[in-house]
Motif scaffolding. Structure first.
Motif, PDB file in Angstrom:
ATOM      1  N   LYS A  21       0.832  -1.207   0.000  1.00 21.64           N
ATOM      2  CA  LYS A  21       0.000   0.000   0.000  1.00 21.64           C
ATOM      3  C   LYS A  21       0.867   1.258   0.000  1.00 21.64           C
ATOM      4  O   LYS A  21       1.911   1.284   0.635  1.00 21.64           O
ATOM      5  N   LYS A  23       1.070   3.568  -3.025  1.00 27.47           N
ATOM      6  CA  LYS A  23       1.454   4.105  -4.338  1.00 27.47           C
ATOM      7  C   LYS A  23       0.708   5.408  -4.647  1.00 27.47           C
ATOM      8  O   LYS A  23       1.312   6.413  -5.005  1.00 27.47           O
ATOM      9  N   THR A  25      -1.154   7.181  -2.429  1.00 30.69           N
ATOM     10  CA  THR A  25      -1.009   8.176  -1.355  1.00 30.69           C
ATOM     11  C   THR A  25       0.368   8.842  -1.390  1.00 30.69           C
ATOM     12  O   THR A  25       0.474  10.034  -1.097  1.00 30.69           O
ATOM     13  N   GLU A 114      -2.915   4.906 -11.368  1.00 31.16           N
ATOM     14  CA  GLU A 114      -3.316   3.550 -11.801  1.00 31.16           C
ATOM     15  C   GLU A 114      -3.124   3.316 -13.294  1.00 31.16           C
ATOM     16  O   GLU A 114      -3.700   2.369 -13.848  1.00 31.16           O
ATOM     17  N   GLU A 165       4.775  -5.054   0.315  1.00 29.56           N
ATOM     18  CA  GLU A 165       3.932  -5.392   1.459  1.00 29.56           C
ATOM     19  C   GLU A 165       4.716  -6.194   2.485  1.00 29.56           C
ATOM     20  O   GLU A 165       5.275  -7.241   2.175  1.00 29.56           O
TER      21      GLU A 165
END
Ligand code: ATP
Ligand code: MG
Length: 182
Positions: A21, A23, A25, A114, A165
């Motif tokens: 998690k 990318k 933000t 994205e 992760e």
């Protein structure tokens, strides 16, 4: 800033990829830093989630120099054959918007959120992304986010960060939290 780091303005190509998690933000954090320096920042979202994202409200309050355009159609991974053309159309529109906004030369930083994922699922051709990067104005910073960045995009970039992760709360069943996921 003084000294050797204060070089002349050079637009960079940055990639945030990997399965951890952070990318999108991290890209938004960069956007906030840039905006605070008086730069104009545009975010084009290639895949739209269905949450009420906090960053949309933040951008609205920050005003015309920080704009988020949601162009995508939502997650494509489990879409049916019937839904696929809608995703393709939405991705093509997002790419068209990105090209137009780059050509307009009014932004200092453009985040293509994205876009790596859109390339991975064949919604956007990697050659189109490469030519967009090739043709960008020299001073423009472009940030591309999403898992599984294409090797040719990684090759073209100046800065590539892989989020890895170590742990994710979803794995122990904790649902998406306001302010963390959306
Ligand atoms: P964020 O937007 O929080 O920075 P991201 O951009 O790195 O996340 P995406 O691949 O865009 O991640 O996925 C979006 C959502 O999926 C986020 O809400 C995030 O919490 C969740 N997510 C990201 N990485 C993981 C993971 N390793 N396991 C489970 N869920 C994840
Ligand atoms: Mg993301």
């Amino acid at each position: 800033m003084e000294g050797e780091f204060m070089a002349e303005k050079q637009g960079l190509i940055l990639v945030n990829t990997g399965n951890g998690k952070g990318k999108t933000t991290a890209a938004l954090g960069l956007a906030m830093r840039a905006w605070g320096q008086g730069l104009k920042v545009l975010v084009v979202q290639f895949i739209k989630g269905n949450w009420k994202y906090g960053e949309l409200e933040a951008a609205r309050r920050m005003g015309p120099d920080f704009v988020i355009r949601q162009m995508g159609e939502g997650f494509v991974q489990h879409c049916t054959e019937n839904e696929r053309p809608n995703h393709e159309l939405a991705a093509a529109e997002a790419l068209h918007t990105a090209k137009e906004e780059i050509a307009a030369q009014k932004w200092d930083m453009i985040i293509l959120d994205e876009i790596n994922y859109a390339v991975k699922f064949g919604l956007v051709a990697v050659d189109d992304v490469l030519s967009l990067l090739e043709e960008k104005p020299a001073a423009l910073h472009v940030v591309l986010t999403g898992r599984d960045a294409h090797p040719q995009i990684v090759d073209k970039a100046d800065l590539v960060t892989e989020m890895k992760e170590i742990k994710h709360h979803h794995k122990k069943g904790i649902k998406a939290q306001k302010g963390i996921e959306f």
